[in-house]
Design a protein around this motif. Structure first.
Motif, PDB file in Angstrom:
ATOM      1  N   PRO A   1       0.745  -1.294  -0.178  1.00 40.24           N
ATOM      2  CA  PRO A   1       0.476   0.359   0.135  1.00 40.24           C
ATOM      3  C   PRO A   1       0.913   1.395  -0.009  1.00 40.24           C
ATOM      4  CG  PRO A   1      -0.739  -1.376   1.536  1.00 40.24           C
ATOM      5  CD  PRO A   1       1.166  -1.962   1.431  1.00 40.24           C
ATOM      6  N   ASP A   2       0.011   2.512  -0.651  1.00 39.78           N
ATOM      7  CA  ASP A   2       1.074   3.924  -0.226  1.00 39.78           C
ATOM      8  C   ASP A   2       0.717   3.768   1.377  1.00 39.78           C
ATOM      9  OD1 ASP A   2       1.508   6.822  -0.034  1.00 39.78           O
ATOM     10  OD2 ASP A   2       1.095   6.881  -1.947  1.00 39.78           O
ATOM     11  N   TYR A   3       1.452   3.417   1.699  1.00 37.98           N
ATOM     12  CA  TYR A   3       0.955   3.845   3.255  1.00 37.98           C
ATOM     13  C   TYR A   3       0.804   5.236   3.542  1.00 37.98           C
ATOM     14  CZ  TYR A   3       1.601  -1.154   5.000  1.00 37.98           C
ATOM     15  OH  TYR A   3       2.174  -2.377   4.683  1.00 37.98           O
ATOM     16  N   ASP A   4       1.551   6.668   3.287  1.00 37.42           N
ATOM     17  CA  ASP A   4       1.029   7.733   3.105  1.00 37.42           C
ATOM     18  C   ASP A   4      -0.354   8.135   3.409  1.00 37.42           C
ATOM     19  OD1 ASP A   4       3.731   8.091   4.857  1.00 37.42           O
ATOM     20  OD2 ASP A   4       4.670   9.154   2.478  1.00 37.42           O
ATOM     21  N   SER A   5      -0.299   7.287   2.180  1.00 35.96           N
ATOM     22  CA  SER A   5      -1.673   8.294   2.072  1.00 35.96           C
ATOM     23  C   SER A   5      -3.307   7.485   2.080  1.00 35.96           C
ATOM     24  CB  SER A   5      -2.664   8.049   0.667  1.00 35.96           C
ATOM     25  OG  SER A   5      -1.685   8.346  -0.350  1.00 35.96           O
TER      26      SER A   5
END
Length: 677
Positions: free
Chosen positions: A500-504
């Protein structure tokens, strides 16, 4: 009129004569500073003389291992000017990988950024000279780049001894190693003529000129950046500005305000995701205006895609001006405001993202190539971009398709061969045709669509062929998905490893009150799985059911070069990923042994194809994970926005003082004519 150069150094020298005082390169030392073409030439000449004093000359192999910067360019041209051969090495490679390249390429000297970059390298015996670009205290066993420049200045008056004028197009310029997705990297030998012909062909489709400023951030050890973002600007007399790092690219765009960039799709995917995320978080009015503007941009593109000069209705032009003023100009300002050429390569760019950039007035020119072709084979002409394709073959480039759909290429930019690997060369170039290893499709206009690497396509146990790259690249257009790797060779169905794009994802979790807020918690969260499942269902609805992952696993860590999961050009090494995540892969198939569909059946309702399971997940997501009153962008509610925009345009036109004066004059003229008649 510029005369065709006879080698890469002559290419630069012509612009030194044409634009001696023009800024050639820029880099940041606190603030951005520059160097003119004449100053650059003096530095190259001095460093070349310094290398010559060390015995570097025609045929010598000199490696460059450093991050992008002015000394990389100076080193490259200095080596080439001596008739020597530059061997770029990725700074991200392991010590063993670096040592292997140096050994097999017969490198005798290496120029490194600093000693720390190569502290784990066991130097082959053939490497006699090591030069450090930076560092106040030069370690033992290294020579100082700056000191060599100073020593070389003493011989600057002996111009006749430099000898770059004797180098011809057929002479070997560089050995560039392939990224090695399937084995040990091979050293492609590229001549001065190979690279020059590739640049000359590219300019027919991508009109770079001496007024352009290119922001360089892809590694120069990659032939795509080296040709398109290093040699090409020097061919036309442009300016190269070096980004501080990949992380600083957004900030450097605002500082440099470039007119051109070359990038891999990931940058464009990130920009797209951030824009859509910001639009979705705005007020209902802003969302409607944003979607209305995209609709107008799409309508305009339907006319512009017909070709240069195709007429656009007056109504569409007016609405486009308003959409640009209200929405698109603000997006462009975040990239510096001057970008006119965006070139994408290295991997497939999703057609949806290509269309988005065209709609906002920043068309992305997607191309295709490989190291062995210097590297560009095909490219979308700037004035005739076809999203979802890599464009047409460049001028002087012939293409053909093998019986299995493999692309074959014949061009003056095709390499001489692999260094000291005649058997590999014979396998790759057959009867003058370069076998690319890529399966493609071509339409009636000659535009090429990449299906996948020939060796990447896997066969399910049901007999179905699956090309993973299109599915993976589509998944990565989600703002919640950073990386994806498809699994399924010799298995009954496809599964996926998702990073996943963990920031988002973390931002979304906090905004929606999830209890899971760390990477580890999110990777095992049902809400996160439901969200990713929804994204997969939405994005992959147009793919065949057997191409869509039946199971997926969320990973905590990104795929990386250090773990051997990515090549230096960020392509997936599936074999290594399958080794590193063997347990997770086994679980995805063991959990479904009893529910696997037979070869003759369609996948069951567990697949992400808009089934009852997905509907339930969406309901859960809607009720449990979204804020009350949260809005979503709905393209069906454009009518009133369009009417409002049209009214604004009409009012601006009618109540413009010049228009009112024109109407008044027309009325008076009409009265006079009537009276006189």
């Amino acid at each position: 009129m510029q005369v065709k150069p006879f080698n890469l150094v002559d290419m630069l020298h012509q612009n030194v004569m044409r634009f001696p005082n023009k800024e050639a390169i820029r880099w940041k030392e606190g603030t951005y500073i520059g160097m003119s073409y004449s100053e650059l030439w003096d530095h190259i000449r001095s460093f070349a003389h310094g290398l010559s004093r060390l015995g570097i000359g025609r045929g010598s192999k000199v490696a460059i291992l450093a991050e992008n910067g002015p000394k990389w360019l100076i080193s490259d041209f200095a080596v080439l000017s001596l008739g020597a051969v530059s061997v770029p090495v990725y700074p991200t490679l392991t010590g063993k990988q670096v040592a292997d390249i140096l050994f097999y390429a017969d490198v005798e000297a290496i120029i490194v950024q600093n000693a720390a970059k190569v502290k784990n390298v066991r130097w082959p015996e053939g490497v006699k000279t090591r030069i450090a670009m930076y560092g106040e205290d030069v370690p033992e066993g290294y020579l100082s780049f700056d000191e060599l420049v100073q020593q070389g200045k003493k011989g600057n008056g002996q111009k006749h001894r430099w000898g770059w004028e004797s180098i011809q197009r057929d002479d070997l310029a560089t050995i560039v190693h392939t990224s090695g997705t399937t084995g040990r990297p091979k050293g492609a030998m590229l001549s001065h003529g190979n690279i020059l012909s590739n640049i000359e062909q590219i300019l027919h489709y991508v009109p770079v000129n001496h007024e352009d400023t290119n922001l360089s951030f892809l590694p120069l050890s990659h032939i795509f950046e080296r040709t398109a973002g290093h040699f090409a600007p020097m061919y036309v007399g442009g300016t190269i500005a070096y980004a501080e790092s990949l992380e600083q690219v957004p900030a450097n765009l605002l500082e440099v305000k470039p007119t051109a960039i070359t990038s891999v799709p990931r940058l464009f995917e990130k920009i797209y995701s951030r824009v859509m995320e910001q639009a979705a978080s705005g007020s209902r009015l802003k969302q409607h205006i944003f979607l209305w503007a995209l609709k107008v941009g799409a309508e305009k593109c339907r006319y512009t895609e017909q070709g240069y000069g195709y007429p656009i209705p007056f109504r569409v032009q007016l609405q486009s001006l308003l959409a640009d003023k209200l929405v698109f100009s603000a997006i462009r300002q975040k990239t510096g405001g001057n970008l006119r050429l965006l070139v994408s390569g290295g991997a497939a760019l999703d057609a949806k993202i290509s269309r988005f950039f065209a709609q906002i007035g920043m068309p992305v020119v997607e191309g295709y190539g490989m190291t062995e072709c210097s590297p560009i084979v095909a490219c979308n002409p700037l004035l005739r971009i076809k999203p979802g394709t890599v464009g047409r073959p460049l001028p002087l480039t012939e293409v053909d398709l093998a019986d299995d759909g493999e692309l074959l290429v014949k061009s003056p930019s095709v390499m001489i061969g692999y260094y000291n690997q005649p058997e590999e060369t014979a396998k790759t170039i057959v009867n003058g045709w370069l076998h690319t290893g890529d399966i493609v499709q071509m339409d009636q206009e000659g535009y090429i669509r990449i299906v996948d690497r020939k060796k990447s396509i896997f066969v399910l146990s049901t007999g179905k062929n699956v090309a993973p790259q299109p599915v993976e690249s589509t998944l990565c257009t989600s703002r919640f998905i950073h990386q994806a790797a498809l699994i399924g060779n010799k298995r009954k169905y496809v599964s996926a490893l998702i990073v996943p794009d963990y920031d988002s994802l973390i931002q979304y979790a906090r905004a929606n009150g999830w209890s899971s807020k760390t990477r580890r918690e999110l990777a095992h969260s049902k809400l996160a799985h439901d969200l990713i499942r929804d994204e997969m269902s939405r994005l992959l609805r147009d793919f065949a059911s057997f191409e869509q992952p039946k199971k997926f696993t969320l990973l905590e860590e990104e795929f990386s070069i250090e773990k051997g999961e990515l090549t230096p050009t960020l392509k997936i090494r599936l074999k290594k990923i399958e080794e590193n995540y063997a347990r997770e892969i086994a679980l995805m198939y063991e959990e479904a042994l009893e529910e696997e569909p037979s070869a003759s059946q369609e996948p069951d309702s567990g697949e992400y194809t808009g089934s009852a399971e997905v509907a339930a997940a969406r309901q859960t997501s809607s009720s449990e994970s979204r804020k009350p009153g949260a809005t979503t962008m709905n393209p069906s509610s454009f009518n009133w926005v369009s009417a409002l925009a049209s009214a604004i345009i009409f009012a601006r036109v009618i109540f413009n003082p010049k228009v009112l004066a024109g109407i008044a004059i027309g009325v008076i003229a009409g009265i006079l004519v009537q009276y006189l008649w």
